[in-house]
Design a protein around this motif. Structure first.
Motif, PDB file in Angstrom:
ATOM      1  N   GLY A 178     144.765 -72.406  47.763  1.00  0.00           N
ATOM      2  CA  GLY A 178     142.789 -72.011  47.398  1.00  0.00           C
ATOM      3  C   GLY A 178     141.812 -70.963  47.740  1.00  0.00           C
ATOM      4  N   ASP A 179     142.812 -71.419  49.259  1.00  0.00           N
ATOM      5  CA  ASP A 179     141.954 -70.873  50.267  1.00  0.00           C
ATOM      6  C   ASP A 179     141.754 -69.156  49.913  1.00  0.00           C
ATOM      7  N   ARG A 180     140.807 -68.577  50.391  1.00  0.00           N
ATOM      8  CA  ARG A 180     140.794 -66.835  50.223  1.00  0.00           C
ATOM      9  C   ARG A 180     141.077 -66.503  51.923  1.00  0.00           C
ATOM     10  N   LEU A 181     140.940 -65.492  51.667  1.00  0.00           N
ATOM     11  CA  LEU A 181     141.368 -64.420  53.127  1.00  0.00           C
ATOM     12  C   LEU A 181     140.118 -63.626  53.047  1.00  0.00           C
ATOM     13  N   PRO A 182     140.181 -63.180  54.169  1.00  0.00           N
ATOM     14  CA  PRO A 182     138.825 -61.849  54.612  1.00  0.00           C
ATOM     15  C   PRO A 182     139.109 -60.973  53.868  1.00  0.00           C
ATOM     16  N   PRO A 183     137.481 -60.535  53.119  1.00  0.00           N
ATOM     17  CA  PRO A 183     137.664 -58.578  53.213  1.00  0.00           C
ATOM     18  C   PRO A 183     138.771 -57.973  53.682  1.00  0.00           C
ATOM     19  N   GLU A 184     139.678 -57.368  52.928  1.00  0.00           N
ATOM     20  CA  GLU A 184     140.477 -56.213  54.364  1.00  0.00           C
ATOM     21  C   GLU A 184     139.616 -55.382  55.324  1.00  0.00           C
ATOM     22  N   ARG A 185     138.630 -54.772  54.716  1.00  0.00           N
ATOM     23  CA  ARG A 185     137.763 -54.017  55.561  1.00  0.00           C
ATOM     24  C   ARG A 185     137.282 -55.367  56.906  1.00  0.00           C
ATOM     25  N   GLU A 186     137.385 -56.562  56.176  1.00  0.00           N
ATOM     26  CA  GLU A 186     136.367 -57.271  57.598  1.00  0.00           C
ATOM     27  C   GLU A 186     137.689 -58.208  58.646  1.00  0.00           C
ATOM     28  N   LEU A 187     139.458 -57.718  58.036  1.00  0.00           N
ATOM     29  CA  LEU A 187     139.849 -58.956  58.213  1.00  0.00           C
ATOM     30  C   LEU A 187     140.694 -57.575  59.250  1.00  0.00           C
ATOM     31  N   ALA A 188     141.149 -56.556  58.765  1.00  0.00           N
ATOM     32  CA  ALA A 188     141.664 -55.575  59.709  1.00  0.00           C
ATOM     33  C   ALA A 188     141.345 -55.420  61.137  1.00  0.00           C
ATOM     34  N   PRO A 189     139.712 -55.090  61.208  1.00  0.00           N
ATOM     35  CA  PRO A 189     139.447 -55.108  62.535  1.00  0.00           C
ATOM     36  C   PRO A 189     139.460 -56.004  63.165  1.00  0.00           C
ATOM     37  N   VAL A 190     139.368 -57.456  62.854  1.00  0.00           N
ATOM     38  CA  VAL A 190     139.299 -59.061  63.700  1.00  0.00           C
ATOM     39  C   VAL A 190     140.583 -58.878  63.926  1.00  0.00           C
ATOM     40  N   LEU A 191     141.586 -58.901  63.430  1.00  0.00           N
ATOM     41  CA  LEU A 191     143.914 -58.617  63.669  1.00  0.00           C
ATOM     42  C   LEU A 191     143.711 -57.905  64.673  1.00  0.00           C
ATOM     43  N   GLY A 192     143.255 -56.772  64.800  1.00  0.00           N
ATOM     44  CA  GLY A 192     142.937 -54.992  65.149  1.00  0.00           C
ATOM     45  C   GLY A 192     144.444 -54.354  64.979  1.00  0.00           C
ATOM     46  N   VAL A 193     144.035 -54.268  63.703  1.00  0.00           N
ATOM     47  CA  VAL A 193     145.581 -53.890  63.076  1.00  0.00           C
ATOM     48  C   VAL A 193     144.804 -53.358  61.698  1.00  0.00           C
ATOM     49  N   SER A 194     145.751 -51.668  61.421  1.00  0.00           N
ATOM     50  CA  SER A 194     145.045 -50.537  60.708  1.00  0.00           C
ATOM     51  C   SER A 194     144.612 -51.769  58.552  1.00  0.00           C
ATOM     52  N   ARG A 195     144.131 -50.947  57.781  1.00  0.00           N
ATOM     53  CA  ARG A 195     144.247 -51.456  56.681  1.00  0.00           C
ATOM     54  C   ARG A 195     145.634 -51.474  56.098  1.00  0.00           C
ATOM     55  N   SER A 196     145.784 -50.589  56.234  1.00  0.00           N
ATOM     56  CA  SER A 196     147.379 -49.946  55.530  1.00  0.00           C
ATOM     57  C   SER A 196     148.295 -51.649  55.952  1.00  0.00           C
ATOM     58  N   ALA A 197     148.181 -51.519  57.685  1.00  0.00           N
ATOM     59  CA  ALA A 197     149.036 -52.651  57.850  1.00  0.00           C
ATOM     60  C   ALA A 197     148.689 -53.467  57.498  1.00  0.00           C
TER      61      ALA A 197
END
Length: 248
Positions: A33-52
């Motif tokens: 039921g938990d939601r992941l952060p939006p791609e635009r937020e999660l990608a930079p936090v993880l240090g990866v590209s949005r495609s990855a």
């Protein structure tokens, strides 16, 4: 408490994203039921590209632990779910088709799982559970039922019994194993010389299985389930072995 995301290493990026999500699920930081952060937020936090990141999310969706909704609004984004049945069935079908498992291996797995399912269902199945199985059997017993419909109802019948056993893992594994051989069983049913007689014989066993379950006679139901599976599925093993296709 909000989940704290950390950058991941850059090599084999999408696999590292998968590991990051897995670690948080195992640690209990991410639950159904938990939601992941939006791609635009999660990608930079993880240090990866949005495609990855998208590649990793697609893998998670394929294995049945995440569902992604496009668009905006409260239902948009990626959400953690638990939907292993379809995912395991898909994986097993592919590996079976590629020769990762022999038909005899699948037969033995079915016997072990369904013996357990039928014996447990005799103890735990509710009348409503068995009524659902009875309705499926009624569909299989229609004089005009076609081979494809029979195969579908037959699969659902066995999965329903597994679900009524009270063991969700057994249910999931039974569903996946039965689904993995559904195409092969369908092809075999399509080649039988006397389809009405074959359907009748199979349904006689289905009827007896249900009777034993309603009477709580688990060991007898388990024995009949094994004979039922080996009777038809076993002929597939023999025929395939004669054709020399098990190792191809």
């Amino acid at each position: 408490m909000p989940v704290e995301w950390q950058p991941v290493r850059q090599s084999r990026t999408h696999e590292l994203v998968l590991e990051s999500v897995e670690e948080r699920v195992l640690a209990g930081e991410l639950r159904v039921g938990d939601r992941l952060p939006p791609e635009r937020e999660l990608a930079p936090v993880l240090g990866v590209s949005r495609s990855a990141l998208r590649e990793a999310l697609r893998v998670l969706e394929t294995i049945g632990v995440l569902v992604a909704q496009a668009g905006r609004g409260p239902d948009a984004g990626a959400r953690i779910v638990r939907n292993p049945d379809d995912a395991l069935g898909r994986v097993l079908r592919l590996h079976f088709a590629l020769g990762s498992y022999g038909l005899e291996d699948v037969l033995e797995a079915r016997v072990i799982l369904e013996r357990s399912s039928f014996e447990a269902a005799a103890r735990h199945a509710s009348p409503e559970d068995l009524d659902v199985a009875e309705e499926l059997l009624a569909g299989m017993s229609r004089p005009d039922v076609g081979v494809a419909d029979f195969n579908d109802l037959d699969t659902r019948f066995h999965v329903q019994i597994a679900r009524s056993s009270g063991n969700e893992l057994t249910s999931t594994l039974t569903s996946a194993v039965r689904e993995s051989v559904r195409p092969l069983i369908l092809r075999a049913l399509e080649t039988v010389e006397d389809w009405p007689a074959t359907a009748y014989a199979l349904n006689e066993e289905h009827t007896e299985l249900l009777r034993l379950l309603r009477e709580g006679r688990g060991p007898e139901a388990a024995d009949l389930a094994e004979r039922h599976i080996r009777g038809f599925h076993g002929t597939l093993v023999d025929e395939t072995a004669e054709e020399g296709t098990l190792d191809e």
